[in-house]
Design an enzyme around this catalytic site. Structure first.
Site, mmCIF file in Angstrom:
data_model
loop_
_atom_site.group_PDB
_atom_site.id
_atom_site.type_symbol
_atom_site.label_atom_id
_atom_site.label_comp_id
_atom_site.label_asym_id
_atom_site.label_seq_id
_atom_site.Cartn_x
_atom_site.Cartn_y
_atom_site.Cartn_z
ATOM 1 N N VAL A 61 1.091 8.270 3.615
ATOM 2 C CA VAL A 61 0.141 8.133 2.496
ATOM 3 C C VAL A 61 -1.291 7.862 2.962
ATOM 4 O O VAL A 61 -2.228 7.975 2.170
ATOM 5 C CB VAL A 61 0.569 7.026 1.501
ATOM 6 C CG1 VAL A 61 1.894 7.362 0.833
ATOM 7 C CG2 VAL A 61 0.616 5.655 2.170
ATOM 8 N N ASN A 87 3.794 2.282 -3.644
ATOM 9 C CA ASN A 87 4.549 1.137 -3.102
ATOM 10 C C ASN A 87 4.466 1.020 -1.582
ATOM 11 O O ASN A 87 4.609 -0.078 -1.042
ATOM 12 C CB ASN A 87 6.019 1.275 -3.549
ATOM 13 C CG ASN A 87 6.937 0.406 -2.729
ATOM 14 O OD1 ASN A 87 7.034 -0.805 -2.963
ATOM 15 N ND2 ASN A 87 7.600 0.981 -1.738
ATOM 16 N N TYR A 153 -3.757 -7.735 5.971
ATOM 17 C CA TYR A 153 -2.843 -7.388 4.870
ATOM 18 C C TYR A 153 -3.365 -7.948 3.542
ATOM 19 O O TYR A 153 -3.423 -7.238 2.531
ATOM 20 C CB TYR A 153 -1.461 -7.966 5.184
ATOM 21 C CG TYR A 153 -0.391 -7.747 4.127
ATOM 22 C CD1 TYR A 153 0.470 -6.653 4.199
ATOM 23 C CD2 TYR A 153 -0.213 -8.655 3.086
ATOM 24 C CE1 TYR A 153 1.468 -6.464 3.251
ATOM 25 C CE2 TYR A 153 0.783 -8.476 2.132
ATOM 26 C CZ TYR A 153 1.624 -7.380 2.223
ATOM 27 O OH TYR A 153 2.616 -7.197 1.281
ATOM 28 N N LYS A 157 -4.504 -6.018 0.096
ATOM 29 C CA LYS A 157 -3.851 -6.238 -1.208
ATOM 30 C C LYS A 157 -4.856 -6.726 -2.255
ATOM 31 O O LYS A 157 -4.753 -6.376 -3.434
ATOM 32 C CB LYS A 157 -2.691 -7.227 -1.066
ATOM 33 C CG LYS A 157 -1.516 -6.691 -0.252
ATOM 34 C CD LYS A 157 -0.865 -5.468 -0.895
ATOM 35 C CE LYS A 157 0.436 -5.069 -0.202
ATOM 36 N NZ LYS A 157 1.047 -3.861 -0.805
HETATM 37 P P1 NAD Z 1 9.915 -2.182 3.615
HETATM 38 O O1 NAD Z 1 9.363 -2.291 4.987
HETATM 39 O O2 NAD Z 1 11.341 -2.482 3.359
HETATM 40 O O3 NAD Z 1 9.610 -0.728 3.017
HETATM 41 C C1 NAD Z 1 8.363 -0.106 3.132
HETATM 42 C C2 NAD Z 1 8.578 1.396 3.207
HETATM 43 O O4 NAD Z 1 7.277 2.007 3.264
HETATM 44 C C3 NAD Z 1 9.339 1.826 4.466
HETATM 45 O O5 NAD Z 1 10.389 2.707 4.127
HETATM 46 C C4 NAD Z 1 8.298 2.527 5.305
HETATM 47 O O6 NAD Z 1 8.788 3.572 6.120
HETATM 48 C C5 NAD Z 1 7.353 3.048 4.215
HETATM 49 N N1 NAD Z 1 6.021 3.329 4.744
HETATM 50 C C6 NAD Z 1 5.316 2.607 5.644
HETATM 51 N N2 NAD Z 1 4.159 3.204 5.912
HETATM 52 C C7 NAD Z 1 4.123 4.344 5.175
HETATM 53 C C8 NAD Z 1 3.190 5.385 5.041
HETATM 54 N N3 NAD Z 1 2.058 5.394 5.754
HETATM 55 N N4 NAD Z 1 3.462 6.400 4.184
HETATM 56 C C9 NAD Z 1 4.618 6.410 3.494
HETATM 57 N N5 NAD Z 1 5.557 5.444 3.589
HETATM 58 C C10 NAD Z 1 5.304 4.424 4.425
HETATM 59 O O7 NAD Z 1 8.965 -3.124 2.756
HETATM 60 P P2 NAD Z 1 9.095 -3.676 1.252
HETATM 61 O O8 NAD Z 1 9.279 -5.129 1.336
HETATM 62 O O9 NAD Z 1 10.038 -2.860 0.462
HETATM 63 O O10 NAD Z 1 7.611 -3.429 0.762
HETATM 64 C C11 NAD Z 1 7.261 -2.524 -0.271
HETATM 65 C C12 NAD Z 1 5.917 -2.919 -0.848
HETATM 66 O O11 NAD Z 1 6.013 -4.231 -1.404
HETATM 67 C C13 NAD Z 1 4.791 -2.980 0.187
HETATM 68 O O12 NAD Z 1 3.592 -2.499 -0.380
HETATM 69 C C14 NAD Z 1 4.667 -4.471 0.467
HETATM 70 O O13 NAD Z 1 3.385 -4.810 0.923
HETATM 71 C C15 NAD Z 1 4.965 -5.030 -0.907
HETATM 72 N N6 NAD Z 1 5.381 -6.437 -0.902
HETATM 73 C C16 NAD Z 1 6.548 -6.811 -0.294
HETATM 74 C C17 NAD Z 1 6.912 -8.166 -0.320
HETATM 75 C C18 NAD Z 1 8.188 -8.666 0.305
HETATM 76 O O14 NAD Z 1 8.380 -9.904 0.361
HETATM 77 N N7 NAD Z 1 9.063 -7.815 0.796
HETATM 78 C C19 NAD Z 1 6.069 -9.099 -0.947
HETATM 79 C C20 NAD Z 1 4.891 -8.661 -1.528
HETATM 80 C C21 NAD Z 1 4.563 -7.316 -1.516
#
Ligand code: NAD
Length: 249
Positions: A61, A87, A153, A157
């Site tokens: 992305v 996401n 990060y 955000k």
């Molecule tokens: P995760 O690491 O399990 O999944 C993230 C996915 O994004 C992975 O499959 C990865 O391959 C994909 N990805 C990474 N870079 C990419 C790119 N350049 N293009 C396309 N895909 C890409 O993480 P998650 O916890 O499921 O996180 C999802 C979202 O939620 C993120 O934006 C993260 O910042 C946000 N978030 C997560 C948490 C948490 O506690 N897990 C808390 C707050 C926010």
């Protein structure tokens, strides 16, 4: 029967994105994007095994050409996009004083620029096709809550939060809603290190008024709500889904 609405979910090969894609598949044909092709395919196969319609498309992305290709291929397959869920995200840990410039750029490119690039292209496609669609961005409680060692990060955000509000203002005249979900601590591979350590889990749970970390499906429910007919007057909002974590940081 009319064609189903179409949702494009980025980073849907894992964690929250996979849960979102699976949740939306009840109502949408889903384009499952990830930079990891195999992971995206796994999610798409799960959806199809459940009787849904899904197409996996690999794209980074943060790469303008890849984003254009992702949208072109989505439109070739389904002809329209009704819902975009931005996401995809990455998180790394560096003290501010040691943070390499390249790491700042990488995290901002994926977590913020990626949402801008895809939203701009998809919003233009929605406008051209008269689709009063929805965009939901995944932010974080750390879009407003400071902490140590994640300044790259957290600033990305924080940008997502303002991107959401400014896009909501500019796209309102086209009937396109733009909202974000701000997750707290969620059980996903992004938190793998913490989840491998029972003491760390306990420490985290003690910080959360709800007494536990969130499940990816609980974020997916919030995204589905924002895109649903139950949220027709909601735009520019930030829905915090954190079990109360940010009430008393
Ligand atoms: P995760 O690491 O399990 O999944 C993230 C996915 O994004 C992975 O499959 C990865 O391959 C994909 N990805 C990474 N870079 C990419 C790119 N350049 N293009 C396309 N895909 C890409 O993480 P998650 O916890 O499921 O996180 C999802 C979202 O939620 C993120 O934006 C993260 O910042 C946000 N978030 C997560 C948490 C948490 O506690 N897990 C808390 C707050 C926010």
């Amino acid at each position: 029967m009319s064609d189903p609405a179409v949702a494009l979910v980025t980073g849907a090969g894992s964690g929250i994105g996979r849960a979102i894609a699976r949740r939306l598949a009840d109502e949408y044909a889903v384009v499952v994007n990830d930079v990891d092709a195999e992971a995206a395919t796994e999610t798409a196969v799960e959806i199809e095994q459940d009787g849904g319609d899904a197409t996996a498309i690999e794209a980074d992305v943060a790469d303008h050409d890849a984003v254009d290709d992702l949208v072109d291929r989505t439109l070739d397959a389904y002809g329209r996009i009704d819902l975009l869920v931005n996401n995809a995200g990455i998180e790394t840990v560096y003290p501010f004083t040691d943070l390499p410039e390249a790491e700042w750029d990488r995290v901002h490119d994926v977590n913020l620029k990626g949402q801008f690039l895809l939203s701009q292209r998809v919003a233009n496609e929605m406008i051209d096709r008269d689709v009063a669609g929805d965009i939901v961005n995944v932010s974080s409680v750390h879009d407003v809550l400071p902490r140590t060692e994640k300044i790259h990060y957290d600033t990305a955000k924080a940008g997502v939060l303002m991107l959401t509000k400014d896009m909501a203002l500019e796209l309102a005249e086209h009937g396109i809603s733009v909202n974000c979900v701000a997750p707290g601590a969620i059980e996903t591979p992004m938190n793998a290190e913490l989840l491998d350590d029972p003491d760390e889990i306990e420490r985290m749970n003690e910080r959360i008024p709800w007494g536990r970390m969130g499940k990816p499906e609980e974020i997916a429910d919030a995204v589905a709500f924002l895109a649903s007919q139950d949220a027709t007057y909601v735009t520019g909002s930030r829905l915090c889904v954190d079990g109360g974590l940010s009430l008393d940081p």
